[in-house]
Design an enzyme around this catalytic site. Structure first.
Site, mmCIF file in Angstrom:
data_model
loop_
_atom_site.group_PDB
_atom_site.id
_atom_site.type_symbol
_atom_site.label_atom_id
_atom_site.label_comp_id
_atom_site.label_asym_id
_atom_site.label_seq_id
_atom_site.Cartn_x
_atom_site.Cartn_y
_atom_site.Cartn_z
ATOM 1 N N SER A 1 0.808 -1.230 0.000
ATOM 2 C CA SER A 1 0.000 0.000 0.000
ATOM 3 C C SER A 1 0.840 1.279 0.000
ATOM 4 O O SER A 1 1.829 1.388 0.713
ATOM 5 C CB SER A 1 -0.921 0.020 1.221
ATOM 6 O OG SER A 1 -1.592 1.255 1.259
ATOM 7 N N ALA B 1 -14.288 -2.193 -7.380
ATOM 8 C CA ALA B 1 -13.839 -0.882 -7.853
ATOM 9 C C ALA B 1 -14.721 -0.416 -9.006
ATOM 10 O O ALA B 1 -15.120 0.753 -9.075
ATOM 11 C CB ALA B 1 -12.384 -0.961 -8.299
ATOM 12 N N ASP C 1 -14.215 5.631 -3.661
ATOM 13 C CA ASP C 1 -13.472 5.263 -4.881
ATOM 14 C C ASP C 1 -13.998 5.995 -6.116
ATOM 15 O O ASP C 1 -13.226 6.563 -6.891
ATOM 16 C CB ASP C 1 -13.574 3.749 -5.137
ATOM 17 C CG ASP C 1 -12.671 2.945 -4.220
ATOM 18 O OD1 ASP C 1 -11.663 3.500 -3.746
ATOM 19 O OD2 ASP C 1 -12.968 1.757 -3.990
ATOM 20 N N SER D 1 -0.789 4.114 0.632
ATOM 21 C CA SER D 1 -1.603 5.056 1.406
ATOM 22 C C SER D 1 -0.854 5.671 2.594
ATOM 23 O O SER D 1 -0.928 6.889 2.789
ATOM 24 C CB SER D 1 -2.891 4.380 1.875
ATOM 25 O OG SER D 1 -3.707 4.130 0.757
ATOM 26 N N GLY E 1 -14.294 -4.556 -16.477
ATOM 27 C CA GLY E 1 -14.383 -5.123 -15.133
ATOM 28 C C GLY E 1 -15.725 -4.807 -14.503
ATOM 29 O O GLY E 1 -16.425 -3.862 -14.919
ATOM 30 N N LYS F 1 -13.595 -5.047 1.816
ATOM 31 C CA LYS F 1 -14.500 -3.963 1.418
ATOM 32 C C LYS F 1 -15.980 -4.354 1.506
ATOM 33 O O LYS F 1 -16.823 -3.509 1.741
ATOM 34 C CB LYS F 1 -14.189 -3.528 -0.015
ATOM 35 C CG LYS F 1 -12.944 -2.689 -0.128
ATOM 36 C CD LYS F 1 -12.774 -2.221 -1.559
ATOM 37 C CE LYS F 1 -11.697 -1.184 -1.660
ATOM 38 N NZ LYS F 1 -11.633 -0.561 -2.973
ATOM 39 N N TYR G 1 -1.957 1.342 -10.344
ATOM 40 C CA TYR G 1 -0.910 2.363 -10.201
ATOM 41 C C TYR G 1 0.464 1.755 -9.950
ATOM 42 O O TYR G 1 1.437 2.474 -9.741
ATOM 43 C CB TYR G 1 -1.264 3.388 -9.123
ATOM 44 C CG TYR G 1 -1.516 2.806 -7.756
ATOM 45 C CD1 TYR G 1 -0.472 2.470 -6.915
ATOM 46 C CD2 TYR G 1 -2.814 2.598 -7.304
ATOM 47 C CE1 TYR G 1 -0.701 1.939 -5.662
ATOM 48 C CE2 TYR G 1 -3.065 2.067 -6.056
ATOM 49 C CZ TYR G 1 -2.001 1.746 -5.240
ATOM 50 O OH TYR G 1 -2.238 1.207 -4.001
ATOM 51 N N THR H 1 -9.456 -1.984 2.559
ATOM 52 C CA THR H 1 -9.113 -2.487 1.225
ATOM 53 C C THR H 1 -9.295 -3.995 1.160
ATOM 54 O O THR H 1 -9.780 -4.623 2.102
ATOM 55 C CB THR H 1 -7.694 -2.007 0.811
ATOM 56 O OG1 THR H 1 -7.504 -2.329 -0.570
ATOM 57 C CG2 THR H 1 -6.594 -2.648 1.635
HETATM 58 P P1 ATR Z 1 -11.892 -5.206 -6.994
HETATM 59 O O1 ATR Z 1 -12.625 -5.021 -5.696
HETATM 60 O O2 ATR Z 1 -10.442 -4.799 -6.919
HETATM 61 O O3 ATR Z 1 -12.577 -4.579 -8.155
HETATM 62 P P2 ATR Z 1 -12.887 -7.845 -7.615
HETATM 63 O O4 ATR Z 1 -14.192 -7.496 -6.990
HETATM 64 O O5 ATR Z 1 -12.286 -9.168 -7.318
HETATM 65 O O6 ATR Z 1 -11.778 -6.780 -7.206
HETATM 66 O O7 ATR Z 1 -13.020 -7.649 -9.202
HETATM 67 C C1 ATR Z 1 -12.001 -7.896 -10.084
HETATM 68 C C2 ATR Z 1 -12.491 -7.612 -11.496
HETATM 69 O O8 ATR Z 1 -11.404 -7.859 -12.389
HETATM 70 C C3 ATR Z 1 -13.618 -8.490 -11.964
HETATM 71 O O9 ATR Z 1 -14.400 -7.779 -12.875
HETATM 72 C C4 ATR Z 1 -12.876 -9.652 -12.650
HETATM 73 O O10 ATR Z 1 -13.641 -10.341 -13.617
HETATM 74 P P3 ATR Z 1 -14.693 -11.501 -13.187
HETATM 75 O O11 ATR Z 1 -15.934 -10.800 -12.733
HETATM 76 O O12 ATR Z 1 -14.876 -12.293 -14.419
HETATM 77 O O13 ATR Z 1 -14.016 -12.263 -12.070
HETATM 78 C C5 ATR Z 1 -11.772 -8.892 -13.322
HETATM 79 N N1 ATR Z 1 -10.595 -9.713 -13.576
HETATM 80 C C6 ATR Z 1 -9.699 -10.146 -12.666
HETATM 81 N N2 ATR Z 1 -8.744 -10.885 -13.261
HETATM 82 C C7 ATR Z 1 -9.031 -10.910 -14.591
HETATM 83 C C8 ATR Z 1 -8.422 -11.498 -15.746
HETATM 84 N N3 ATR Z 1 -7.312 -12.213 -15.649
HETATM 85 N N4 ATR Z 1 -9.006 -11.295 -16.946
HETATM 86 C C9 ATR Z 1 -10.136 -10.567 -17.054
HETATM 87 N N5 ATR Z 1 -10.768 -10.000 -15.996
HETATM 88 C C10 ATR Z 1 -10.218 -10.151 -14.787
#
Ligand code: ATR
Length: 279
Positions: free
Chosen positions: A20, A135, A107, A22, A131, A71, A223, A67
């Site tokens: 982190s 986030a 966020d 932060s 995604g 969350k 980042y 985090t």
């Molecule tokens: P965060 O809270 O950081 O957003 P999360 O809730 O686990 O973490 O979400 C991660 C996101 O990244 C999701 O949209 C995930 O896709 P899925 O819904 O299919 O799981 C996406 N993601 C993570 N790794 C990925 C990868 N290798 N290829 C494509 N999408 C990915």
């Protein structure tokens, strides 16, 4: 840093926490503007989250950030919630007030602020969000509240994208958001909210197959590294880019505003940015 008996503690809970940035940006700000706070990172395993909550109340922290992976779980452990945080189902900031924990999600606001600082508006624009995780939820909803033309959510798991689109439409009372199975060739702003490209997987690039237009603004919330493979591709194409330090600082300053109840001045942004630039 001057620490006295009146210094209050704020911090971050997550697991793992070692990466982190932060503590660096928060403490640099507090020191520069003379805020009597100290910010520490606490590595809290999921099974200890409730004990941490009790300890935070007992020690009367002023507030804390939340985090991964807490969350969502933290939602069930606070005493009250900001209405948007409740609908988003995830919090990243908690204020301790009179022994009560109040949850917020900064966020999305932080992301929008990082665009506004670069004079980028999402109003009437076609937005692509890659995604649909925690986030993405916050970012998509706050973009939705700014009146874009449309938001397309492209997610590995299509149905999760659909759920997020429904949430945005529900919260904004419109039909601007929809899931999409691939990134459309033409869009005004693309935002990566996944961890693709994050160290150590720095070669990953969610738009590597896209023939990008130089008119598209490309944003990444990753980042580390600051210049991801996606942003490098965008820069080579001639696109304007926004790196993940923007949202990092934006959400951090929104938290400071919530904890102190004071106005967050523009110069605070610069102080945090300079600290990140040194790394
Ligand atoms: P965060 O809270 O950081 O957003 P999360 O809730 O686990 O973490 O979400 C991660 C996101 O990244 C999701 O949209 C995930 O896709 P899925 O819904 O299919 O799981 C996406 N993601 C993570 N790794 C990925 C990868 N290798 N290829 C494509 N999408 C990915």
């Amino acid at each position: 840093m001057k620490i006295s008996a009146s210094t209050k503690l704020v911090g971050l809970i997550g697991h793992p926490i070692g990466h982190s940035m932060s503590p660096i940006i928060h403490n640099a700000l507090y020191q520069r503007i003379g805020l009597d706070l100290i910010y520490l990172a606490f590595d809290i395993r999921p099974e200890n989250l409730n004990n941490a909550r009790i300890g935070i109340k007992a020690l009367d922290l002023k507030g804390f950030n939340v985090t991964i992976p807490h969350k969502e779980a933290m939602i069930g452990l606070v005493d009250s919630l900001d209405p948007y945080a409740k609908k988003l189902g995830a919090i990243n900031t908690v204020k301790v007030k009179d022994g009560q924990l109040i949850g917020y999600n900064t966020d999305g606001q932080g992301f929008i602020k990082s665009l506004k600082r670069k004079n980028i508006s999402v109003k009437d624009k076609s937005i692509v969000i890659i995604g649909a995780g925690g986030a993405a939820r916050s970012i998509a909803v706050y973009i939705g509240l700014e009146g874009p033309k449309e938001i397309r959510i492209v997610n590995r798991t299509y149905d999760r994208g659909k759920v997020l689109a429904n949430l945005v439409n529900d919260l904004t009372g419109s039909y601007i958001a929809s899931p999409a199975s691939h990134i459309p060739d033409k869009s005004d702003i693309i935002v990566n909210t996944t961890s693709l490209g994050m160290w150590p997987n720095i070669k990953e690039n969610p738009i590597s197959d896209l023939s990008l237009s130089p008119q598209t603004i490309v944003c990444d919330i990753v980042y580390n590294p600051r210049m991801t493979a996606m942003l490098r591709q965008a820069e080579r194409t001639g696109c304007q880019i926004v790196d993940g330090t923007g949202m990092l600082i934006g959400q951090a300053l929104a938290s400071v505003g919530i904890w102190t109840g004071k106005e967050v001045k523009d110069e605070y942004w610069q102080i945090m940015q300079e600290e990140l630039d040194k790394l």
